[in-house]
Design an enzyme around this catalytic site. Structure first.
Site, short mmCIF file in Angstrom:
data_model
loop_
_atom_site.label_atom_id
_atom_site.label_comp_id
_atom_site.label_asym_id
_atom_site.label_seq_id
_atom_site.Cartn_x
_atom_site.Cartn_y
_atom_site.Cartn_z
N LEU A 36 13.06 8.11 21.14
CA LEU A 36 11.78 8.59 21.66
C LEU A 36 11.78 10.09 21.89
O LEU A 36 10.77 10.74 21.70
CB LEU A 36 11.45 7.87 22.98
CG LEU A 36 11.21 6.36 22.89
CD1 LEU A 36 11.05 5.77 24.28
CD2 LEU A 36 9.97 6.07 22.04
N SER A 40 15.97 15.15 30.60
CA SER A 40 17.00 15.96 31.24
C SER A 40 18.33 15.22 31.13
O SER A 40 18.44 14.06 31.46
CB SER A 40 16.65 16.19 32.72
OG SER A 40 16.64 14.98 33.42
N LYS A 59 17.96 5.71 28.47
CA LYS A 59 18.45 7.09 28.40
C LYS A 59 19.96 7.05 28.21
O LYS A 59 20.67 6.45 29.00
CB LYS A 59 18.09 7.87 29.67
CG LYS A 59 18.59 9.31 29.64
CD LYS A 59 18.30 10.04 30.94
CE LYS A 59 16.84 10.41 31.07
NZ LYS A 59 16.61 11.33 32.21
N ASP A 149 10.02 18.79 39.76
CA ASP A 149 9.74 19.17 38.37
C ASP A 149 8.47 18.49 37.88
O ASP A 149 8.43 17.91 36.78
CB ASP A 149 10.93 18.82 37.47
CG ASP A 149 10.95 19.64 36.18
OD1 ASP A 149 10.22 20.66 36.11
OD2 ASP A 149 11.66 19.27 35.23
#
EC number: 2.7.11.1
Length: 487
Positions: A36, A40, A59, A149
């Protein structure tokens, strides 16, 4: 691809991975479908949970990354249970990677949607997204957590249009004894003034970032995006709060909402709970208003993927023909002094080896990277083919090192006065090299010749120093991996 997912819903809802699943290898529990993009500290993949048929995001983070930050992200996601925050299902260690299994948001980030459609959002669309985002922030702030963030790239939408906060790689936890934090973390253009000034900040730092995000959704980029990030860092605390480039295009309610977010004094800035009562947010329409733009963005993405696949298939056919023509021809590799040969090919090294997914969509306004001049343009990956280099025997390295040491020692003994003083070898702090004019050509040549071995020696000292810091960390990671297979 997504219509299949809607026609074949999961057999049951995945809430959390059970102990049995967590003790297996991740490939036994999931089928990885496609990449995808980049988040981070790692790459994100789309996968399917075999038992339930549910789509998830995984992830994959190299353990060489900042493990403390990764564990922080997992810890924060574990503690969160909100429809407006991306869910966490579990984690695995696989070889040198940590696999973090999370909720999948099929429409991607808000910034993805803006770039795919090449259109900014309307006020109605922005209000709906802001309402869900504020509910997520209200939940986080109630839990005494700061995201740090907030930007369009970290607000994800599922296929139904529900917005969820993601990417907790830099999120922070507030405690009663530490009411304000003092670390500069975030993405420069979205940073609150108090974060940049390091005067301490709390949860309302996220509200400033949300105001910048509102402008980003309306205009396609945040204020100061056209200037260097380092200059923006100096301008944000000193300049008045930013506004729309063309304020006349936007309603009074939207303008006032942004104004309430972008108050420079954090004590006077509105909270997430207060902003949920703002007229602009209270009048927001349901998530159904987002379905058209989501479908449009997904159609564009699908067409681009199909176009890329056709190009890949065409290139594969051409490469296959070239391989047939080139087979058996052997030439010496460039720079190869050890007699190694390789197959000659008309293909350039690395051609067509990496397909850039459109859903990756690296933001031009993303996390700041300093000294990145060496990066290739358009996301091209520069590959260093170490397999083509001939192996150097250890005895040869030993003699080369001895030769360098002898050179350094001999220079100290044989060179004349101006060169013997070690202080003369240092780079002048004022950059004044006028003293070199008084040296002879022979002295200058000796100095030039001595620089390379000196540089090698300094590099080796730095490498050893780095290794002495790195090895204990790797040892600690290995010990943890042996003690446990998952979190």
């Amino acid at each position: 691809m997504e219509t299949v997912q809607l026609r074949n819903p999961p057999r049951r809802q995945l809430k959390k991975l059970d102990e049995d699943s967590l003790t297996k290898q991740p490939e036994e529990v999931f089928d990885v479908l496609e990449k995808l993009g980049e988040g981070s500290y790692g790459s994100v993949y789309k996968a399917i949970h075999k038992e339930t048929g549910q789509i998830v995001a995984i992830k994959q983070v190299p353990v060489e990354s900042d493990l403390q930050e990764i564990i922080k992200e997992i810890s924060i996601m574990q503690q969160c249970d909100s429809h407006h925050v991306v869910k966490y299902y579990g984690s695995y260690f696989k070889n040198t990677d940590l696999w973090i299994v999370m909720e999948y948001c099929g429409a991607g980030s808000v910034s993805d949607i803006i770039r795919l459609r090449n259109k900014t959002l309307t006020e109605d669309e922005i209000a709906t997204i802001l309402q869900s985002t504020l509910k997520g922030l209200e939940y986080l702030h109630f839990m005494r957590k700061i995201h740090r963030d907030i930007k369009a790239g970290n607000i994800l939408l599922n296929t139904e249009g529900h917005a969820k906060l993601a990417d907790f790689g830099v999120a922070g936890q507030l405690t009663d004894t530490m009411a304000k934090r003092n670390t500069v973390i975030g993405t420069p253009f979205w940073m609150a003034p108090e974060v940049i000034q390091e005067i301490g900040y709390n949860c309302v730092a996220d509200i400033w970032s949300l105001g910048i995000t509102a402008i980003e959704m309306a205009e396609g980029k945040p204020p100061y995006a056209d200037i260097h990030p380092m200059r923006a860092i100096f301008m944000i605390p000193t300049n008045p709060p930013p506004t729309f480039r063309k304020p006349e295009l936007w309603s009074d309610n939207f303008t006032d909402f942004v104004k309430q977010c972008l108050v420079k004094s954090p004590e006077q800035r509105a909270t997430a709970t207060q902003l949920l009562q703002h007229p602009f947010v209270k009048s927001a329409k349901g998530v159904s208003i987002l379905r058209d733009l989501i479908n449009e963005a997904m159609d564009v993405k699908l067409k681009r993927q199909e176009s890329q696949q056709r190009e890949v298939d065409q290139d594969d056919e051409e490469n296959s023909e070239e391989d047939e023509m080139d087979s058996g021809t052997m030439v010496r590799a460039v720079g190869d002094e050890m007699g190694t040969v390789r197959v000659a090919s008309t293909m350039t090294d690395g051609a067509n080896t990496m397909i850039e997914h459109d859903d990756t969509l690296p933001s031009q306004l993303g996390t700041m990277v300093i000294n990145a001049e060496d990066e290739e343009e358009e996301g091209t990956m520069k590959r260093r083919d170490e397999t083509m280099q001939p192996a150097k025997p250890s005895f040869l390295e030993y003699f080369e090192q001895k030769e360098k040491e002898n050179q350094i020692n001999s220079f100290g003994k044989s060179i004349p006065g101006p060169l013997q003083n070690s202080s003369d070898w240092k780079v002048p702090q004022d950059g004044d090299y006028e003293f070199l004019k008084s040296w002879t050509v022979e002295d200058l040549q000796k100095r030039l010749l001595a620089l390379d071995p000196m540089m090698e020696q300094e590099i080796e000292e730095i490498r050893q120093k780095y290794q002495s810091k790195r090895q204990p960390i790797l040892d600690a990671i290995e010990a943890k991996k042996r003690r446990q297979q998952n979190f």
